[in-house]
Scaffold this active site. Structure first.
Site, PDB file in Angstrom:
ATOM      1  N   GLU A   1       0.817  -1.216  -0.146  1.00 12.66           N
ATOM      2  CA  GLU A   1       0.034   0.153   0.047  1.00 12.66           C
ATOM      3  C   GLU A   1       0.899   1.162  -0.140  1.00 12.66           C
ATOM      4  O   GLU A   1       2.137   1.318   0.058  1.00 12.66           O
ATOM      5  CB  GLU A   1      -0.856   0.041   1.151  1.00 12.66           C
TER       6      GLU A   1
ATOM      7  N   CYS B   1      -1.966  -4.778  -5.568  1.00 11.59           N
ATOM      8  CA  CYS B   1      -2.463  -6.245  -5.156  1.00 11.59           C
ATOM      9  C   CYS B   1      -1.394  -7.100  -4.948  1.00 11.59           C
ATOM     10  O   CYS B   1      -0.351  -7.038  -5.922  1.00 11.59           O
ATOM     11  CB  CYS B   1      -3.509  -6.483  -5.823  1.00 11.59           C
TER      12      CYS B   1
ATOM     13  N   GLU C   1      -1.603 -10.120  -6.159  1.00 14.12           N
ATOM     14  CA  GLU C   1      -1.663 -10.955  -7.374  1.00 14.12           C
ATOM     15  C   GLU C   1      -0.664 -10.261  -8.507  1.00 14.12           C
ATOM     16  O   GLU C   1      -0.110 -10.743  -9.052  1.00 14.12           O
ATOM     17  CB  GLU C   1      -2.966 -11.065  -7.785  1.00 14.12           C
TER      18      GLU C   1
HETATM   19  N1  THU Z   1      -5.936  -6.659  -2.120  1.00 15.86           N
HETATM   20  C1  THU Z   1      -5.191  -7.675  -2.751  1.00 15.86           C
HETATM   21  O1  THU Z   1      -3.825  -7.449  -2.593  1.00 15.86           O
HETATM   22  N2  THU Z   1      -5.647  -8.832  -3.496  1.00 15.86           N
HETATM   23  C2  THU Z   1      -6.989  -8.993  -3.487  1.00 15.86           C
HETATM   24  O2  THU Z   1      -7.238  -9.840  -4.089  1.00 15.86           O
HETATM   25  C3  THU Z   1      -8.174  -8.022  -2.790  1.00 15.86           C
HETATM   26  C4  THU Z   1      -7.518  -6.775  -2.136  1.00 15.86           C
HETATM   27  C5  THU Z   1      -5.387  -5.511  -1.167  1.00 15.86           C
HETATM   28  C6  THU Z   1      -5.564  -4.131  -1.747  1.00 15.86           C
HETATM   29  C7  THU Z   1      -5.188  -3.775  -0.442  1.00 15.86           C
HETATM   30  O3  THU Z   1      -3.952  -3.404   0.053  1.00 15.86           O
HETATM   31  C8  THU Z   1      -5.904  -4.472   0.591  1.00 15.86           C
HETATM   32  O4  THU Z   1      -6.018  -5.620  -0.077  1.00 15.86           O
HETATM   33  C9  THU Z   1      -7.276  -3.913   0.961  1.00 15.86           C
HETATM   34  O5  THU Z   1      -8.146  -3.914  -0.243  1.00 15.86           O
END
Ligand code: THU
Length: 130
Positions: A44, A53, A55
């Site tokens: 973040e 994210c 992935e």
């Molecule tokens: N997030 C992911 O890394 N992958 C997902 O599949 C869903 C959301 C992260 C983004 C953010 O840092 C946190 O989860 C909350 O949304």
């Protein structure tokens, strides 16, 4: 590499998450054709849209090492709910592996399998511009 092992790697990858804003650690593990697995975590940023994210971190690590032949991806969150890829990640992954198997896991390691083509119906791809 079994599905359960891939999920375990995704769960462990959460340890590197940088998620001071949401407090929600996510890990991902992507399996390539040569059997190598790349992991990723969410990263973040104080400027929220700059965050990425787990992935896309895992997939980008693989791509930057010359691997695009993804066969399966596991994603694990930090709650009782199964973690499913966001829309942006679905589109990102579809570029390289429209027939990807996606293992969506919760913090306890329970998971369900989905096909990416099911998660992203009628995704935009290069053929859409032909
Ligand atoms: N997030 C992911 O890394 N992958 C997902 O599949 C869903 C959301 C992260 C983004 C953010 O840092 C946190 O989860 C909350 O949304």
């Amino acid at each position: 590499m079994t599905d359960r092992e891939l999920v375990r790697m995704a769960l462990e990858a959460r340890a590197q998450a940088y998620a001071p804003y949401s407090g929600f650690a996510v890990g991902a593990a992507i399996l390539c054709g040569n059997g190598v697995v790349y992991t990723g975590c969410n990263i973040e940023n104080a400027s929220y849209p700059c965050g990425i994210c787990a992935e896309r971190v895992a997939a980008s690590k693989a791509i930057s090492e010359g691997r695009r032949d993804f066969s399966a991806l596991a994603v694990a969150g930090s709650s009782a709910a199964l973690c499913t890829p966001c829309g942006l990640c679905r589109q990102f992954l579809c570029e390289f592996a429209p027939r990807l198997r996606v293992l969506c896991a919760n913090q306890a390691g329970a998971f369900e399998e989905h096909m990416l083509s099911e998660l992203l119906a009628a995704g935009f791809d290069g053929a859409s511009m032909a």
